[in-house]
Design an enzyme around this catalytic site. Structure first.
Site, PDB file in Angstrom:
ATOM      1  N   HIS A 248     -18.983  -4.194  28.508  1.00 46.63           N
ATOM      2  CA  HIS A 248     -19.143  -4.833  29.812  1.00 46.63           C
ATOM      3  C   HIS A 248     -18.670  -3.918  30.942  1.00 46.63           C
ATOM      4  O   HIS A 248     -19.272  -3.891  32.022  1.00 46.63           O
ATOM      5  CB  HIS A 248     -18.362  -6.147  29.831  1.00 46.63           C
ATOM      6  CG  HIS A 248     -18.683  -7.023  30.990  1.00 46.63           C
ATOM      7  ND1 HIS A 248     -19.857  -7.738  31.083  1.00 46.63           N
ATOM      8  CD2 HIS A 248     -17.992  -7.311  32.118  1.00 46.63           C
ATOM      9  CE1 HIS A 248     -19.872  -8.428  32.206  1.00 46.63           C
ATOM     10  NE2 HIS A 248     -18.755  -8.184  32.854  1.00 46.63           N
TER      11      HIS A 248
ATOM     12  N   HIS B 154     -23.666 -13.589  33.781  1.00 48.58           N
ATOM     13  CA  HIS B 154     -22.506 -14.380  33.363  1.00 48.58           C
ATOM     14  C   HIS B 154     -22.946 -15.256  32.193  1.00 48.58           C
ATOM     15  O   HIS B 154     -22.784 -16.469  32.199  1.00 48.58           O
ATOM     16  CB  HIS B 154     -21.956 -15.205  34.524  1.00 48.58           C
ATOM     17  CG  HIS B 154     -20.490 -15.012  34.735  1.00 48.58           C
ATOM     18  ND1 HIS B 154     -19.612 -16.035  34.963  1.00 48.58           N
ATOM     19  CD2 HIS B 154     -19.719 -13.883  34.711  1.00 48.58           C
ATOM     20  CE1 HIS B 154     -18.384 -15.564  35.103  1.00 48.58           C
ATOM     21  NE2 HIS B 154     -18.431 -14.251  34.954  1.00 48.58           N
TER      22      HIS B 154
END
Length: 761
Positions: free
Chosen positions: A49, A96
């Protein structure tokens, strides 16, 4: 044993998602075994990430300079594009996904909040929000729960924060059942001289934390986003952050006012990895730009909202509505005064150093002391080139029946009722699209949303797009089409495509077939961006979008989401997508090879997506964009709407219905030299690329056709807009569709609510 007293071993490292090789590399960098706080810092900064360790080698192949870019990809919090008049557009899209899978409301809400912070930390005021959502079948009760939570989360946060949600898209496919995608995009406007860099420099300059207090929410959120979802993921709800849009609104206003003082040297949002990422990345940028830098902070000075928090927890917390500021030395009180005026916390917690390290103190001890460059992308973070191997989807051939056996009225209504085609008004009516009074048209009335730039005649067009089914069938073509359709939508409004951001959602990169999809789709995106001169400003990679429910592996469709902006030089040239005047001629621009492969119709009628994605001709698409902009500038068009999901019949029906104040019908007459038994199905429902349906006054048709000829683009007059109660479509003088407009509208506008069983939510 205290948290700080833990003797770190390989087992601890593996529990943090690090490999044995990575743990060894960390020990080499430090010259010792890391503390538990340092291990936590490395684990989040070296997660996919934050580090893009499995993707950066591929991402570097994208065009990242040129056009009107003011920053290179990845250089700042968001992309920055010059639009003239000393103004720039800041924009970015991020995912998300994993948080929204386990806590849909907060996961989606904080996704919106986080992407807006990336924009206003650059000094830009957010003026628009977009979102792209992917869910499983609406027949699944849990999917309906996820849809409800995500949509409410986006709406509640965006509406409270005061930024219009102007566009987006939603698809439903079985592969997203356990792993929805929530991709949020923000667009902001800033004057050139007010932009702020996410850089720490100037030895002795104070470092401040501003915004909300730090709690335990979101700890290891970045690591959570870098692993597969499973049934155990439900236990990771603490990894989902909790947002407060009203606190963010105060933070926005205070930050923009603080920037006006001229004393803000550097500024970064605390998103994934919280204080860890902001201190590390700002330090590394300072070292890269100025040759020296670093940050030292004292965690005892950080405002916390939960007693007994360890250094590890404070550093890894992803509590929302927080930012890190580097202030000009001696003027930090001026900045603090601004934040106090807005009732926002602002506290000095450290200073910029000159030893190129991130140093963290807690309770009188140094708990972390790490070379800043070793933590970040392009520095010491690992880079992997994974194996890529093609694995063609095993999709069945469509056992198609002859046109003569089909009722095209029934098929048209059925297709318009599909959740992927039907109106999403239930969703967008929960979003305030008109706050700030800059949105030029209601949602759905243009192929891309357009925001007026106050004080000028200009507008910014924006769109998100990706048909993941195409990418699944042919990653290279699918990547090209995702960019091409965004650009086509923007050009349909009369705006000129400028640049893209991307959110690349894929499965596990360690699987060769997944990495092949990733590499090929990025290659396709790159080819399209080079052809269109729309460079990539940055974005986000979200791997590990695969779920294991009851032992069954479920992978998402590969979904390289594109967010694009364009510039409309004069908002008076804006072109809508709906029919506007009875008597107008209907023109079909573009004439590609028709195919049903990849179409919604093929899935609906024959239970298969086909064998391939539609073909796409990038040079044709580029010419199409130029022509559409030229037609708008000469004010020759009344409407323009591209042919995409559902094919030509759906595009015509949408043009008839989407102007709900004054719906107009059509009489269309097509010709077809194809003698095959399935020619009508192809003509009505093919999603062949590079086509746009236009409407224009009869007296403008000759000029439009002449201009199309100048651009070497095929165009044909196919019918007329009529103020009647039925739509009619004929092929070779045989009417194949004749439907009351009211039936068409009912199918289109009420199907999604019915599919989602909204009365049960």
């Amino acid at each position: 044993m205290k948290h700080t007293d833990i003797e770190v071993t390989l087992t601890h490292a593996e529990e943090h998602g690090l490999s044995a090789e990575e743990f060894s590399q960390i020990c080499t960098i430090l010259g010792r075994t890391p503390t538990i706080t340092e291990l936590g810092i490395f684990s989040v900064m070296w997660s996919e990430h934050c580090s893009y360790k499995n993707s950066i080698a591929v991402l570097k192949t994208l065009p990242r300079e040129g056009g009107a870019l003011l920053t290179s990809a990845g250089e700042e919090n968001a992309g920055l594009v010059d639009i003239g008049d000393n103004l720039a557009v800041a924009f970015k899209i991020e995912s998300h996904n994993h948080p929204s899978a386990v806590e849909p409301y907060q996961g989606a809400a904080t996704g919106v909040g986080g992407i807006h912070r990336d924009i206003f930390t650059m000094g830009a005021r957010p003026v628009a929000s977009l979102n792209s959502l992917r869910f499983g079948s609406p027949k699944d009760p849990r999917v309906r729960y996820l849809v409800d939570g995500v949509v409410r989360g986006i709406g509640d946060y965006g509406n409270s924060f005061g930024v219009p949600t102007v566009a987006g898209d939603i698809y439903f496919e079985e592969g997203y059942t356990g792993n929805p995608l929530v991709n949020a995009m923000s667009v902001g406007i800033v004057e050139h001289h007010k932009t702020v860099s996410a850089t720490a420099y100037g030895t002795g300059n104070p470092v401040l934390i501003v915004g909300s207090s730090t709690g335990r929410d979101g700890i290891h959120g970045a690591t959570f986003a870098s692993e597969d979802l499973s049934e155990a993921s439900e236990e990771k709800r603490p990894s989902v952050q909790v947002g407060d849009p009203f606190a963010e609104k105060l933070l926005l206003e205070a930050t923009l006012e603080a920037i006006e003082t001229g004393y803000v040297v550097g500024l970064q949002d605390m998103g994934a990895a919280g204080i860890t990422s902001s201190t590390s990345e700002m330090s590394a940028r300072g070292i890269e730009k100025y040759g020296v830098g670093g940050i030292e902070i004292d965690l005892d000075l950080v405002p916390i909202r939960e007693a007994g928090m360890s250094a590890y927890e404070i550093m890894l917390s992803e509590s929302q509505e927080r930012m890190l500021i580097v202030a000009a030395k001696g003027f930090e009180d001026k900045i603090i005064e601004v934040y106090q005026k807005w009732d926002v916390q602002a506290v000095v917690i450290g200073e910029v150093t000159d030893d190129n390290h991130v140093r963290v103190k807690h309770q009188g001890q140094v708990v972390a002391n790490i070379p800043a460059i070793s933590l970040v992308l392009g520095g010491g973070a690992p880079v992997y080139k994974r194996e890529a191997k093609e694995k063609k989807p095993e999709t069945p051939l469509a056992n198609m029946v002859a046109d003569s056996t089909l009722n095209f009225n029934e098929l048209g209504l059925a297709l318009l009722s599909r959740p992927n085609i039907a109106s999403k008004q239930w969703v967008y009516r929960q979003y305030d699209s008109m706050v700030q009074t800059n949105t030029l048209t209601p949602t759905g009335q243009t192929d891309a949303a357009v925001i007026r730039i106050k004080g000028t005649n200009k507008g910014v067009a924006m769109k998100t797009d990706c048909n993941a089914r195409y990418v699944y069938l042919n990653p290279l073509a699918g990547g090209k089409i995702a960019v091409a359709e965004c650009a086509r939508n923007i050009a349909c409004t009369g705006a000129r495509p400028l640049a893209i951001t991307n959110c690349l959602n894929f499965g596990n990169p360690l699987k060769p077939e997944v990495y092949f999809q990733f590499k090929e789709s990025v290659r396709g995106m790159g080819e399209a961006c080079r052809t269109f001169n729309t460079p990539v400003t940055g974005g986000n990679v979200s791997f590990y979008n695969e779920t294991f429910i009851a032992g069954q592996r479920t992978a998402i469709y590969p979904t390289p989401m594109i967010g694009m902006i364009g510039l409309l030089d004069n908002i008076e040239n804006l072109v809508g997508s709906t029919f506007t005047a009875s008597g107008d001629r209907i023109l079909l621009l573009g004439n590609p090879q028709l195919t049903l492969d990849g179409s919604e119709y093929l899935v609906m009628q024959y239970g298969t997506p086909g064998q391939d994605a539609p073909a796409v001709d990038l040079e044709h698409e580029a010419q199409l964009q130029r022509l559409l902009v030229a037609l708008a500038e000469q004010k020759l068009l009344h409407s323009a709407h591209d042919v995409s999901d559902g094919g030509l019949l759906v595009a015509l029906a949408e043009k008839a219905m989407m102007n709900q104040e004054m719906p107009l019908s059509f009489r269309v007459h097509l010709s077809n030299n194809d003698k095959s038994e399935t020619a009508i199905q192809q003509q009505l429902f093919s999603e062949a690329q590079g086509r746009v349906v236009l409407s224009a006054a009869p007296e403008a048709v000759a000029a439009i056709m002449a201009l199309a000829n100048d651009y070497n683009l095929p165009i044909q007059d196919i019918g007329e807009v009529v103020n009647q109660q039925t739509i009619s479509l004929s092929i070779n003088e045989q009417e194949v569709v004749n439907l009351p407009l009211s039936n068409v509208a009912h199918a289109y506008y009420h199907a999604l609510e019915h599919a989602l069983h909204l009365d049960e939510l």
